[in-house]
Design a protein around this motif. Structure first.
Motif, mmCIF file in Angstrom:
data_model
loop_
_atom_site.group_PDB
_atom_site.id
_atom_site.type_symbol
_atom_site.label_atom_id
_atom_site.label_comp_id
_atom_site.label_asym_id
_atom_site.label_seq_id
_atom_site.Cartn_x
_atom_site.Cartn_y
_atom_site.Cartn_z
ATOM 1 N N SER A 306 0.842 -1.202 0.000
ATOM 2 C CA SER A 306 0.000 0.000 0.000
ATOM 3 C C SER A 306 0.876 1.250 0.000
ATOM 4 O O SER A 306 0.923 2.017 0.973
ATOM 5 N N ALA A 308 2.338 4.521 -2.565
ATOM 6 C CA ALA A 308 2.076 5.288 -3.795
ATOM 7 C C ALA A 308 3.113 6.380 -3.964
ATOM 8 O O ALA A 308 3.753 6.814 -2.998
ATOM 9 N N SER A 332 4.051 -2.396 -5.575
ATOM 10 C CA SER A 332 2.950 -1.492 -5.899
ATOM 11 C C SER A 332 3.179 -0.843 -7.256
ATOM 12 O O SER A 332 4.312 -0.683 -7.704
ATOM 13 N N ILE A 500 -5.948 6.450 -6.603
ATOM 14 C CA ILE A 500 -5.013 6.342 -5.477
ATOM 15 C C ILE A 500 -5.698 6.764 -4.185
ATOM 16 O O ILE A 500 -5.508 6.156 -3.132
ATOM 17 N N PRO A 505 -3.591 4.586 0.359
ATOM 18 C CA PRO A 505 -2.252 4.035 0.624
ATOM 19 C C PRO A 505 -1.769 4.396 2.026
ATOM 20 O O PRO A 505 -2.048 5.481 2.539
ATOM 21 N N GLY A 508 2.848 7.312 1.287
ATOM 22 C CA GLY A 508 2.838 8.042 0.020
ATOM 23 C C GLY A 508 4.060 8.917 -0.131
ATOM 24 O O GLY A 508 4.433 9.634 0.805
ATOM 25 N N THR A 524 -2.979 8.647 5.065
ATOM 26 C CA THR A 524 -1.707 8.279 4.445
ATOM 27 C C THR A 524 -0.544 8.949 5.170
ATOM 28 O O THR A 524 -0.617 10.137 5.504
#
Length: 674
Positions: A306, A308, A332, A500, A505, A508, A524
């Motif tokens: 998870s 991004a 990912s 997203i 996520p 990040g 996040t």
């Protein structure tokens, strides 16, 4: 092609060439002040005198004299030498000769040509005339006593910028160049008159008295203030970039640059992030690199896949590739570069490219602007449309809110449904056009991408020309320097940033992403890798200070798919580091070491994954648009509301803040004398 003889050497010159151009083809230097290759001919400085036979037995201005068959041209005769010395003597009659305190000293055409073609003394001993200073805004400083009335600035404002706000008042010895009512010049290209001015009458106000040209280190770079990819030269001294000047590239920016490109650089030393930060108890605290990495590692251990990465508008391809590799180590593929939320189809890059190319836009004879304010989104594309109107008599139509783009436009309305239902006048213009063009802006991509692609097919924008060459008139305008490079590297989700956000996520990485709506990432852990304390830094849980575009080498892809590279001019401040080195060091701490240890290895890996980035120049994109059935609909809202404050560097720049306040918001600034 006519044949002429220049100083005894016979040459062929193109039909329509001037005597000055013929002399230059023969390798002869012709002095000039009013003549400029990209402006109309004025013929008023008389410095370019030559002797021509057959013709009157007197020197003639070569810039305004057509070259014709059988001419004998002398550039080195005694008559020419005496005539040029006389002209220079007259030019210096009223010049203040204040070279030691003039900002143009060391790069002044008058200085150079006075040395090369002048007498070395003057017989004039009368009082010199003086001219009051004029106000032209926060960009251009005027010392009009130095002006020699070459009118380059007047012709640039009228012909290239399209803003007729600079002109001459009075006559003869009393003539003065000034802006209209001495107000600030409203053009976003006004700084170019400083480069055009052959004397020190117009100089750069933000750069005044900062440095002499021989003190500066000069670095070739690529501008990141918009998607055009303007070729620039960065002039630096010590750890600071003092100037950004355009380089000549006829395929991209010719020799112009927007005011943002030139003068946002004073934001590079303000609001800078120069040490890592970690948020504790709701506040950001400076920490060591090790402590910042430990904070990220603590979250990464439980993040799984998870993770991004979201790229901002100013990021180079190498940084995006390194972040992609790091996110990939987590398993990912959550990557996105359209930070403001656009979600157009990117399955075919040609369908989101400026396919006509910037230079060939001059050849267009029918143009439809769909949801784009080119004057602010891509000012040097806007100048090409002006050239198409002058050269080809192009007819321009627009869909969107009416805006003064400096040329005549027939506005069709503010509804994207007009794309597939053009009025008859527009249909007739496109039916008769040899080289039609549609330009789609960011405001129309979200709701009008499919409709604009359908229009491309209906209007036959992609065709073979009679000369055997191909023409693709479908164009998309990107406002971000990182956009095309990011799309080539896979920074695009099917549903855009919303995908997203929906995935929530746990970790990040935000690469200089200052335009993101951070409220959507409440759950996040946000790691901001950037160079300014702007919106992204304020929302971050960890800040890793990175290098700005002037402080690292980098690869950029402009809106037409042209791969270009820039070099490093200065080093980052404090503990800030180049972005890729940060990500490489972090990967080792996270136990997911990236497979490159040097910049060359990083580039080699990037080239292996995306071969198109390996070679500088236009990327060949096969026209293969997706089949999008959705009809275009909705009104247009231009994405740029303030040309001068579009990114973190601009918002930190005092010059850009002043331009915004005065030119966009109408604030009044009194000069000291007032």
């Amino acid at each position: 092609m006519p044949k002429v003889t220049v100083d005894g050497t016979e040459i062929e010159v193109p039909q329509g060439a001037t005597v000055l151009q013929a002399c230059e083809l023969a390798g002869k230097e012709i002095p000039r002040f009013c003549y400029h290759e990209r402006l109309s001919i004025a013929g008023n400085c008389r410095m370019c005198l030559v002797e021509v036979k057959p013709g009157p037995p007197k020197p003639q201005a070569s810039c305004a004299l057509p070259a014709s068959e059988g001419q004998e041209i002398r550039t080195d005769s005694a008559m020419v030498k005496a005539a040029r010395e006389g002209v220079m003597e007259f030019l210096l009659i009223n010049h203040p000769l204040d070279c030691p305190i003039c900002d143009q000293g060391g790069e002044c055409d008058l200085q150079d040509q006075a040395m090369a073609y002048g007498k070395g003394h003057s017989r004039y001993d009368e009082n010199k005339r003086a001219v009051t200073e004029k106000y032209m805004g926060p960009i251009v400083k005027t010392i009009m006593t130095r002006c020699i009335h070459c009118t380059r600035c007047v012709r640039f404002a009228e012909e290239v910028a399209g803003v007729e706000e600079i002109g001459a008042i009075y006559r003869g010895e009393d003539m003065q160049i000034t802006s209209y009512l001495e107000h600030a010049v409203s053009s976003e290209l006004s700084g170019n008159v400083v480069d055009l001015c052959p004397v020190g009458a117009l100089t750069s106000k933000p750069y005044a008295f900062e440095a002499r040209p021989w003190e500066l280190n000069k670095t070739l770079a690529i501008d990141v203030m918009d998607g055009i990819g303007t070729n620039v030269r960065l002039d630096s001294r010590g750890r600071q970039v003092l100037r950004s000047l355009p380089r000549v590239n006829d395929e991209v920016n010719e020799e112009w640059a927007s005011d943002k490109t030139r003068h946002a650089i004073d934001g590079l030393i303000r609001r800078r992030l120069d040490t890592p930060y970690v948020r504790k108890d709701g506040k950001l605290h400076p920490v060591s690199w090790e402590a910042a990495f430990d904070a990220i590692a603590a979250v990464a251990q439980g993040a799984g896949d998870s993770v991004a990465a979201i790229a901002g508008d100013l990021v180079d391809c190498e940084t995006m590739f390194a972040a992609k590799a790091l996110v990939g180590q987590f398993g990912s593929a959550m990557l996105e570069g359209r930070q403001t939320g656009m979600d157009y189809d990117v399955s075919s890059l040609s369908a989101v490219n400026f396919n006509t190319t910037i230079a060939r836009l001059e050849e267009a004879d029918a143009i439809l602007l769909v949801g784009t304010d080119l004057r602010w989104e891509a000012p040097l594309v806007n100048t090409r449309i002006r050239k198409a109107i002058r050269k080809r008599g192009a007819k321009v139509f627009g869909i969107g809110p009416q805006r003064d783009l400096t040329y005549k436009i027939e506005w069709l309305g503010n509804d994207l449904s007009l794309i597939g239902n053009l009025p008859q006048a527009a249909k007739d213009a496109f039916d008769a056009a040899e080289k039609p063009v549609v330009i789609v802006g960011g405001a129309a991509l979200k709701g009008g991408h499919g409709g604009s692609l359908a229009a491309a097919k209906a209007l036959n924008l992609v065709r073979a020309l009679e000369d055997g060459t191909a023409w693709n008139g479908y164009n998309v305008v990107h406002m971000s320097a990182a956009r095309m490079g990011g799309l080539m590297l896979g920074y695009a989700q099917a549903g855009g940033l919303a995908d997203i956000v929906a995935a929530k996520p746990k970790l990040g990485f935000f690469l200089g992403a200052d335009e993101v709506d951070y409220s959507a990432f409440g759950d996040t852990f946000k790691v901001y890798v950037g160079h300014h304390g702007d919106r992204g830094a304020h929302a971050a849980d960890v800040i890793l200070p990175a290098a700005a575009y002037t402080e690292k080498p980098g690869t950029y892809v402009n809106l037409e798919g042209r791969v270009q590279r820039g070099d490093r001019a200065v080093f980052p401040p404090g503990d800030a580091r180049e972005d890729w080195t940060i990500l490489r060091a972090l990967s080792e701490r996270l136990g997911k070491t990236l497979p490159f240890d040097s910049y060359d290895e990083l580039r080699a890996a990037m080239f292996a994954e995306v071969p198109a980035l390996a070679t500088e120049g236009l990327v060949s994109l096969e026209w293969n648009p997706p089949s999008l059935g959705s009809e275009a609909s909705g009104s247009v809202i231009y994405p740029i509301q303030d040309f001068y404050l579009t990114n973190a560097i601009c918002r930190a720049s005092p010059t850009m803040q002043r331009c915004s306040a005065e030119l966009v918001h109408g604030e009044q600034f009194a000069e000291a004398a007032e």
